[in-house]
Scaffold this motif. Structure first.
Motif: not given
Length: 116
Positions: A28-40, A77-90
């Motif tokens: 999980a990555v904490r997002l700054p205020d007003g930010a949306e999850p980053a694209p792939a 400990g983190g209030v705010g918005k979080w994004a769940l991300r997967a990283s895949v090595r190919l």
């Protein structure tokens, strides 16, 4: 059950055959205020999440099922918005992918509604 025992479990299908657990990381990555999850995105190394999950993989025909177990204590400990991300090595590349909640399928276990 103690609050420190709560976790988020997430499973997804990766359309690649034969991935082992070392090739997949979820966090999980904490997002700054007003930010949306980053694209792939593609890079050469694994990004470092704010909260890491234990990840297991299993074959499923021509795909790989990745199951991540993220302790909620790491997010406490983190209030705010979080994004769940997967990283895949190919090969030489690591693909950083946003994960989304499935529509209509969220299962909650371990406590009654009033105890959270």
């Amino acid at each position: 059950m103690r609050r420190s025992d709560y976790h988020l479990e997430y499973s997804c299908f990766l359309p690649v055959e034969g991935l082992d657990a070392d090739a997949v990381r979820v966090g999980a990555v904490r997002l700054p205020d007003g930010a949306e999850p980053a694209p792939a995105a593609a890079s050469t190394g694994f990004p470092e999440p704010d909260a890491a999950a234990a990840t297991a993989t299993a074959p499923d025909g021509t795909a790989t099922v990745a199951t991540a177990r993220l302790p909620l204590e790491g997010l406490a400990g983190g209030v705010g918005k979080w994004a769940l991300r997967a990283s895949v090595r190919l090969g030489a590349h690591v693909y950083d992918l946003p994960l989304k909640a499935p529509q209509g399928y969220v299962r909650r276990e371990g406590s009654s509604a009033g105890s959270l």
